[in-house]
Design an enzyme around this catalytic site. Structure first.
Site, PDB file in Angstrom:
ATOM      1  N   CYS A 200      66.544  38.128  54.010  1.00  0.00           N
ATOM      2  CA  CYS A 200      65.223  37.859  53.411  1.00  0.00           C
ATOM      3  C   CYS A 200      64.752  36.452  53.770  1.00  0.00           C
ATOM      4  CB  CYS A 200      65.314  38.014  51.900  1.00  0.00           C
ATOM      5  SG  CYS A 200      63.874  37.357  51.039  1.00  0.00           S
TER       6      CYS A 200
ATOM      7  N   CYS B  94      64.594  34.039  50.539  1.00  0.00           N
ATOM      8  CA  CYS B  94      65.757  33.634  49.743  1.00  0.00           C
ATOM      9  C   CYS B  94      66.142  32.177  50.046  1.00  0.00           C
ATOM     10  CB  CYS B  94      66.945  34.563  50.029  1.00  0.00           C
ATOM     11  SG  CYS B  94      66.939  36.069  49.018  1.00  0.00           S
TER      12      CYS B  94
ATOM     13  N   ALA C  71      60.207  32.206  59.692  1.00  0.00           N
ATOM     14  CA  ALA C  71      59.577  32.184  61.012  1.00  0.00           C
ATOM     15  C   ALA C  71      59.555  30.743  61.517  1.00  0.00           C
ATOM     16  CB  ALA C  71      58.152  32.726  60.899  1.00  0.00           C
TER      17      ALA C  71
ATOM     18  N   HIS D   5      66.507  37.248  44.439  1.00  0.00           N
ATOM     19  CA  HIS D   5      65.803  38.242  45.248  1.00  0.00           C
ATOM     20  C   HIS D   5      65.447  39.510  44.469  1.00  0.00           C
ATOM     21  CE1 HIS D   5      64.823  40.143  49.143  1.00  0.00           C
ATOM     22  NE2 HIS D   5      65.451  41.223  48.715  1.00  0.00           N
TER      23      HIS D   5
ATOM     24  N   ASN E 117      50.665  40.464  45.310  1.00  0.00           N
ATOM     25  CA  ASN E 117      50.694  41.868  45.715  1.00  0.00           C
ATOM     26  C   ASN E 117      52.095  42.359  45.432  1.00  0.00           C
ATOM     27  OD1 ASN E 117      48.067  41.901  46.781  1.00  0.00           O
ATOM     28  ND2 ASN E 117      48.781  41.038  48.717  1.00  0.00           N
TER      29      ASN E 117
ATOM     30  N   HIS F 155      61.177  40.293  47.691  1.00  0.00           N
ATOM     31  CA  HIS F 155      61.508  39.049  46.979  1.00  0.00           C
ATOM     32  C   HIS F 155      60.285  38.632  46.155  1.00  0.00           C
ATOM     33  CE1 HIS F 155      64.101  35.326  46.797  1.00  0.00           C
ATOM     34  NE2 HIS F 155      63.025  35.008  46.091  1.00  0.00           N
TER      35      HIS F 155
ATOM     36  N   HIS G 295      57.277  37.165  44.803  1.00  0.00           N
ATOM     37  CA  HIS G 295      56.463  36.028  45.232  1.00  0.00           C
ATOM     38  C   HIS G 295      54.985  36.334  45.066  1.00  0.00           C
ATOM     39  CE1 HIS G 295      56.148  38.592  48.821  1.00  0.00           C
ATOM     40  NE2 HIS G 295      55.131  37.840  49.219  1.00  0.00           N
TER      41      HIS G 295
ATOM     42  N   GLN H  17      50.917  34.498  46.137  1.00  0.00           N
ATOM     43  CA  GLN H  17      50.299  33.679  47.163  1.00  0.00           C
ATOM     44  C   GLN H  17      49.190  32.841  46.550  1.00  0.00           C
ATOM     45  OE1 GLN H  17      49.465  35.426  51.008  1.00  0.00           O
ATOM     46  NE2 GLN H  17      50.293  37.391  50.376  1.00  0.00           N
TER      47      GLN H  17
ATOM     48  N   HIS I 207      41.313  34.338  38.028  1.00  0.00           N
ATOM     49  CA  HIS I 207      39.944  33.858  38.228  1.00  0.00           C
ATOM     50  C   HIS I 207      39.673  32.730  37.254  1.00  0.00           C
ATOM     51  CE1 HIS I 207      38.274  37.684  40.376  1.00  0.00           C
ATOM     52  NE2 HIS I 207      38.944  36.899  41.177  1.00  0.00           N
TER      53      HIS I 207
ATOM     54  N   HIS J 128      40.722  33.998  33.385  1.00  0.00           N
ATOM     55  CA  HIS J 128      41.201  35.364  33.158  1.00  0.00           C
ATOM     56  C   HIS J 128      42.002  35.842  34.353  1.00  0.00           C
ATOM     57  CE1 HIS J 128      37.322  35.924  35.250  1.00  0.00           C
ATOM     58  NE2 HIS J 128      37.816  37.064  35.705  1.00  0.00           N
TER      59      HIS J 128
ATOM     60  N   PHE K 293      43.372  57.150  44.862  1.00  0.00           N
ATOM     61  CA  PHE K 293      42.842  56.719  46.156  1.00  0.00           C
ATOM     62  C   PHE K 293      41.389  56.290  46.004  1.00  0.00           C
ATOM     63  CE2 PHE K 293      46.488  59.134  47.433  1.00  0.00           C
ATOM     64  CZ  PHE K 293      46.936  58.472  48.566  1.00  0.00           C
TER      65      PHE K 293
ATOM     66  N   PHE L  17      34.113  58.975  48.429  1.00  0.00           N
ATOM     67  CA  PHE L  17      33.007  58.682  47.534  1.00  0.00           C
ATOM     68  C   PHE L  17      33.086  57.260  46.992  1.00  0.00           C
ATOM     69  CE2 PHE L  17      30.535  58.558  43.663  1.00  0.00           C
ATOM     70  CZ  PHE L  17      29.346  59.091  44.113  1.00  0.00           C
TER      71      PHE L  17
HETATM   72  O1  LIG Z   1      39.632  65.807  48.099  1.00  0.00           O
HETATM   73  P1  LIG Z   1      39.792  65.615  46.608  1.00  0.00           P
HETATM   74  O2  LIG Z   1      41.108  66.160  46.124  1.00  0.00           O
HETATM   75  O3  LIG Z   1      38.627  66.062  45.797  1.00  0.00           O
HETATM   76  O4  LIG Z   1      39.856  64.040  46.323  1.00  0.00           O
HETATM   77  C1  LIG Z   1      39.806  63.030  47.260  1.00  0.00           C
HETATM   78  O5  LIG Z   1      38.488  62.533  47.380  1.00  0.00           O
HETATM   79  C2  LIG Z   1      37.929  61.988  46.205  1.00  0.00           C
HETATM   80  C3  LIG Z   1      36.574  61.422  46.516  1.00  0.00           C
HETATM   81  O6  LIG Z   1      36.626  60.397  47.476  1.00  0.00           O
HETATM   82  C4  LIG Z   1      38.839  60.904  45.593  1.00  0.00           C
HETATM   83  O7  LIG Z   1      38.353  60.553  44.316  1.00  0.00           O
HETATM   84  C5  LIG Z   1      40.262  61.404  45.448  1.00  0.00           C
HETATM   85  O8  LIG Z   1      41.089  60.329  45.018  1.00  0.00           O
HETATM   86  C6  LIG Z   1      40.746  61.950  46.779  1.00  0.00           C
HETATM   87  O9  LIG Z   1      42.059  62.427  46.645  1.00  0.00           O
HETATM   88  O1  LIG Z   2      51.879  39.154  51.911  1.00  0.00           O
HETATM   89  P1  LIG Z   2      51.215  39.078  53.254  1.00  0.00           P
HETATM   90  O2  LIG Z   2      52.096  39.611  54.333  1.00  0.00           O
HETATM   91  O3  LIG Z   2      50.610  37.728  53.562  1.00  0.00           O
HETATM   92  O4  LIG Z   2      49.945  40.039  53.244  1.00  0.00           O
HETATM   93  C1  LIG Z   2      49.540  40.825  52.186  1.00  0.00           C
HETATM   94  O5  LIG Z   2      48.527  40.169  51.432  1.00  0.00           O
HETATM   95  C2  LIG Z   2      47.337  39.844  52.138  1.00  0.00           C
HETATM   96  C3  LIG Z   2      46.357  39.246  51.165  1.00  0.00           C
HETATM   97  O6  LIG Z   2      46.002  40.127  50.134  1.00  0.00           O
HETATM   98  C4  LIG Z   2      46.744  41.072  52.833  1.00  0.00           C
HETATM   99  O7  LIG Z   2      45.699  40.660  53.685  1.00  0.00           O
HETATM  100  C5  LIG Z   2      47.783  41.814  53.659  1.00  0.00           C
HETATM  101  O8  LIG Z   2      47.233  43.001  54.163  1.00  0.00           O
HETATM  102  C6  LIG Z   2      48.989  42.109  52.782  1.00  0.00           C
HETATM  103  O9  LIG Z   2      49.979  42.765  53.550  1.00  0.00           O
END
Ligand SMILES: O=P(O)(O)O[C@H]1O[C@H](CO)[C@@H](O)[C@H](O)[C@H]1O
Ligand SMILES: O=P(O)(O)O[C@H]1O[C@H](CO)[C@@H](O)[C@H](O)[C@H]1O
Lengths: 366, 366
Positions: free
Chosen positions: A52, A55, A61, A125, A169, A180, A182, A184, A297, A314, A330, A334
């Site tokens: 890692c 660590c 890098a 870690h 993230n 690990h 962390h 940013q 924020h 917040h 997802f 839409f």
């Molecule tokens: O094709 P589905 O099962 O209706 O659903 C898909 O498209 C929708 C509209 O973009 C999203 O809200 C769902 O998360 C996605 O899985």
């Molecule tokens: O943790 P990393 O490798 O810097 O990168 C991660 O956070 C960034 C900032 O949200 C995003 O742009 C990357 O796509 C994500 O992989």
């Protein structure tokens, strides 16, 4: 006649922080899921991983070696998204007048200078925020505070940073490339779009009502009760009325703290404690190391008086999971092309989170 | 002194369609990737899958049976996100005046009525747009046109739909739950936020310049050339200057077509043909069935004269892949909390797409 039922009828809810609407389709939580599922990864991390790059003592890098750090450790990102050391951008115009005017309308560009930091939460870690001691999380908050303070007073060749965004993230589903623990911090010589929008809307609210948007909102939610998940002396965590992500929460300072600069020791402690509790609840929700993006924020490092005074500390938690450790929401089709959309209501999500243990982590009850 | 280099220095680009900025970090495309990778799924689909609820003759949810359809087939979504048949929402206020005023400011709600359709592109379970004949894709475009026309004239108990959003989520990475080629159409009695913003910005542009935003933009891009990927008599496909997704493209009508209503036979044919080409290039980019969300933006079914006249038919393609069939761009952390962000520049992405075959699909060259 039928009565409007928030748990069955489609409606839109207004997000006053970014001045947009979220489409809510509560009846849709009932449909079956046949699409992609996240892989469930058992938490079998070691306390120290020789491979890692975060660590203590390991090489990163470019051959840089981490010190044998004991608490929280900050370093400059080896692949920063923004850099300090670059020339300014000056628009190059052609000689043709018409093309020039189209270009300056339609190909608008600004150069951006800044800096990116990585903040290792712990030398261990295998730990995440809910698995860390409150004292250790206090080091993370102190580190944020210190960075904020330093960057407020630091200029690079006369350029002051305007904003620093602290975020985490967590989990591979959220693009995290190293387990690990962390976060940013990206600081820029400009206020990022989303932060700028929030501050603009908070300022508008203050100018028309003479009170603060988030102050009023807390007052209302304390009366309504149903969306509150956690509370201590200094902070409150709730599922906002306009939440987009299924189990999104908003952590808000109870008094008007503009930024980390306003934090007393008690605030640092209360923030660490409530962060541990909300992330413990999250892990307990689907008995998994709960993925999310979270971020702070607050007031800009440098901004107008309005921008600074109307900011209100917040933290947003944006977690993708919907039904289980493997089925996420997802935001596609839409949602990308039409409008933000959610299935279960904020109130339903809050009830689930309220019912979970915020003290004992599921791994400790096995 | 150093010159500003778009392929090496951080900058922001302005998106005039939604009035926000995108942070571009071109040097960052060079960093290694250690995070999550999408699983590569070989395309081993059958032409007919007895378990697929979209295949001809098969049973769907609620026991409804699909007809033995031969071209494009539309049905009402069995799990619609919005419904027609629900009561109106009327805000319930308490007696306490202060709380009432906070509620109507901070818990703003609108009921939403609408309808959702599924559009099966082809009876063949294994086909996607790039694998279909242009004639077959013309049926899809004709179906969109017909639906648009019908819904424009259809009211449900006096309520007219204001907007219909046609979109496709392709691939499990984009939340698609069934590989049978299909798109969706959601129509609402309100203009969705993102569409409304675009139309507002197009109207503002028209009012200050007397010309159309997308018309001017095409003119400029035709002169600049470097971001154009495809072109025929009626449409152009380019990587917009302000693209967020690595290989995002924008397909724009060359003349001022407000909506599908304005489409002549020639437009239908040209759209089908260019859709086949861009999706073929996409598949050829990483030799994979390329995931994306795509969707049509056009004039509202019912809107003000300004909203209708200032609309300009276009299609957005939002594909997540970044470096290979398995490494995608994550819009998380900073992107969710700060500002949209991309690594390689639009010009670099355009060069890649320009170099790919738009006629021959990689599967046909194996
Ligand atoms: O094709 P589905 O099962 O209706 O659903 C898909 O498209 C929708 C509209 O973009 C999203 O809200 C769902 O998360 C996605 O899985
Ligand atoms: O943790 P990393 O490798 O810097 O990168 C991660 O956070 C960034 C900032 O949200 C995003 O742009 C990357 O796509 C994500 O992989």
């Amino acid at each position: 006649s039928m009565k409007f039922d928030f748990t069955d009828h489609s409606h839109r809810r207004y997000n006053p922080l970014n001045d947009t609407w979220v489409l809510c389709s509560p009846h849709r939580a009932k449909r079956p899921w046949q699409g992609e599922q996240e892989e469930i990864k058992k938490n079998e991390l070691l306390e120290y991983d020789p491979k890692c790059y975060l660590c203590p003592g390991n090489e990163r890098a470019m051959g840089i070696k981490n010190p044998n750090y004991m608490t929280t450790y900050v370093f400059r990102n080896d692949y920063p998204a923004v850099k300090i050391d670059q020339p300014d951008y000056v628009e190059e115009l052609d000689t043709k007048e018409k093309r020039d005017s189209l270009k300056s309308r339609l190909l608008k560009t600004q150069s951006v200078k800044g800096n990116c930091f990585v903040i290792c939460f712990s030398p261990n870690h295998s730990l995440t925020l809910p698995r860390m001691e409150v004292d250790a999380i206090m080091h993370v908050v102190e580190t944020w505070k210190q960075l904020y303070f330093n960057l407020k007073n630091e200029s690079s060749e006369g350029v002051y940073y305007k904003y620093i965004e602290f975020f985490e993230n967590k989990g591979s589903a959220m693009g995290c490339s190293n387990p690990h623990p962390h976060g940013q911090a990206w600081c820029l010589d400009t206020i990022p779009t989303i932060v700028g929008e929030e501050i603009k809307n908070m300022t508008k609210y203050f100018n028309s009502n003479g009170t603060h948007l988030l102050g009023d909102y807390i007052e209302l939610e304390v009366e309504e009760k149903q969306r509150i998940v956690l509370e201590n002396d200094s902070f409150i965590v709730l599922v906002p009325y306009w939440a987009l992500w299924p189990f999104e929460t908003l952590l808000i300072a109870k008094e008007h703290l503009c930024s980390l600069i306003d934090f007393q020791e008690k605030h640092v402690q209360d923030l660490a404690s409530i962060l541990k509790k909300i992330t413990t609840k999250y892990d307990n929700l689907f008995c998994t190391s709960f993925p999310y993006s979270m971020g702070v924020h607050q007031a800009p490092l440098h901004g107008t008086e309005d921008e600074c005074n109307n900011s209100w500390f917040h933290i947003h938690f944006y977690p993708p999971l919907l039904r289980s450790a493997s089925v996420k929401k997802f935001c596609v089709g839409f949602e990308m092309l039409g409008e933000a959309q959610r299935d279960l209501t904020s109130e339903q999500a809050a009830v689930r989170l309220q019912g979970l243990d915020g003290e004992k982590h599921y791994l400790d009850t096995l």
